[in-house]
Design a protein around this motif. Sequence first.
Motif, PDB file in Angstrom:
ATOM      1  N   GLY A  52      88.619  20.542  71.293  1.00  0.00           N
ATOM      2  CA  GLY A  52      89.954  20.123  70.873  1.00  0.00           C
ATOM      3  C   GLY A  52      89.999  19.565  69.472  1.00  0.00           C
ATOM      4  N   GLN A  53      89.058  18.712  69.116  1.00  0.00           N
ATOM      5  CA  GLN A  53      89.047  18.144  67.758  1.00  0.00           C
ATOM      6  C   GLN A  53      88.803  19.224  66.720  1.00  0.00           C
ATOM      7  N   ALA A  54      87.935  20.170  67.029  1.00  0.00           N
ATOM      8  CA  ALA A  54      87.657  21.264  66.094  1.00  0.00           C
ATOM      9  C   ALA A  54      88.912  22.092  65.851  1.00  0.00           C
ATOM     10  N   ARG A  55      89.696  22.353  66.897  1.00  0.00           N
ATOM     11  CA  ARG A  55      90.941  23.112  66.726  1.00  0.00           C
ATOM     12  C   ARG A  55      91.952  22.298  65.915  1.00  0.00           C
ATOM     13  N   ASP A  56      91.949  20.994  66.070  1.00  0.00           N
ATOM     14  CA  ASP A  56      92.829  20.143  65.265  1.00  0.00           C
ATOM     15  C   ASP A  56      92.469  20.234  63.784  1.00  0.00           C
ATOM     16  N   VAL A  57      91.184  20.304  63.502  1.00  0.00           N
ATOM     17  CA  VAL A  57      90.740  20.457  62.105  1.00  0.00           C
ATOM     18  C   VAL A  57      91.235  21.777  61.542  1.00  0.00           C
ATOM     19  N   LEU A  58      91.100  22.861  62.315  1.00  0.00           N
ATOM     20  CA  LEU A  58      91.546  24.176  61.847  1.00  0.00           C
ATOM     21  C   LEU A  58      93.041  24.179  61.543  1.00  0.00           C
ATOM     22  N   ALA A  59      93.819  23.401  62.287  1.00  0.00           N
ATOM     23  CA  ALA A  59      95.269  23.352  62.073  1.00  0.00           C
ATOM     24  C   ALA A  59      95.620  22.759  60.723  1.00  0.00           C
ATOM     25  N   LYS A  60      94.682  22.048  60.105  1.00  0.00           N
ATOM     26  CA  LYS A  60      94.945  21.420  58.808  1.00  0.00           C
ATOM     27  C   LYS A  60      94.453  22.255  57.626  1.00  0.00           C
ATOM     28  N   VAL A  61      93.801  23.362  57.901  1.00  0.00           N
ATOM     29  CA  VAL A  61      93.274  24.213  56.826  1.00  0.00           C
ATOM     30  C   VAL A  61      94.431  24.864  56.078  1.00  0.00           C
ATOM     31  N   ASP A  62      94.314  24.905  54.751  1.00  0.00           N
ATOM     32  CA  ASP A  62      95.387  25.412  53.885  1.00  0.00           C
ATOM     33  C   ASP A  62      94.755  26.192  52.741  1.00  0.00           C
ATOM     34  N   ARG A  63      95.513  27.079  52.140  1.00  0.00           N
ATOM     35  CA  ARG A  63      94.992  27.845  51.003  1.00  0.00           C
ATOM     36  C   ARG A  63      95.304  27.195  49.660  1.00  0.00           C
ATOM     37  N   GLY A  64      96.071  26.111  49.644  1.00  0.00           N
ATOM     38  CA  GLY A  64      96.571  25.579  48.382  1.00  0.00           C
ATOM     39  C   GLY A  64      95.570  24.835  47.530  1.00  0.00           C
ATOM     40  N   ALA A  65      94.427  24.431  48.072  1.00  0.00           N
ATOM     41  CA  ALA A  65      93.500  23.582  47.331  1.00  0.00           C
ATOM     42  C   ALA A  65      92.650  24.385  46.358  1.00  0.00           C
TER      43      ALA A  65
END
Length: 279
Positions: free
Chosen positions: A161-174
């Motif tokens: 669950g925590q790993a999926r939460d991390v993936l939800a925050k991944v973005d291309r803008g950085a």
Amino acid sequence: MKPEDALRRLGGVAMTRQVRAQGASETAIRSALRAGSVQRVERGVLRLPAADPAFVAAVKARSLLTCASAASRYDLWLLHKPAEPHYWQSNGRRTAGCISHRLSLSQPRPNEPYVALPDVLLHALLCLPPLEALVMVESAYIRGDIGLGYLRRHLLGNRSGQARDVLAKVDRGAGSLLETLARVLFRDVGIRTETQVWIEGIGTVDFLLEGFLIVELDGLAFHLEPRQFKKDRRRDNEAIRQGMLVLRFFYDDVVHAPEKMLQHVREVLLHGPARLWSN
């Protein structure tokens, strides 16, 4: 194949049986050992004299580098160097002084003694603190080296669950590790955060917070070069002329003093946008 060439293909150090599997004969191996172009690490392990010590240690442990210890092999962003090596181990051995990963590999390993990129990231997501895992995944995702769907398919069940939460925050803008960290810090406290925003007369800014506060993250060497320094100051002046405010932060602010950085941002946001007076 010469043993030296076989070892180069295998990352500079390998089990003797792997060197033989590459086509090196036992006679050629003995000759290379006598000449000193190949060294015996221990029974069943050979190395080139210039082999990477981290690779040598992994092969001696009958392991593969993974997680944070394999980040540099794929040019991934890394927030902190690991205090102990991260090994993938499938042989039931437990090596003292290491962090052992035993999740089944999703892809075949490369020739070298580390796991494939998707497994490096999966291990990081299940092992590291969220921000440390996030920067590794995002650096690969931005380059197009990994799809988030692939990682999600291998992160099922309650323990992920925590790993999926991390993936939800991944973005291309950085554009850098710092931008990833700052974006997450801002959004996690509820600040409306836009990344890589184009503003007429100013150009692209790292962040626009709540529609009026520009935040720029400065790499010291680049932004203190005289020509760039002047350009930055002119951009700041134009931003203020347009009624916006500007804050600039450095690496130490984002990585080592994030709470203080957030405090400064909150204080400026409370004051609201700059007021322009006209005659």
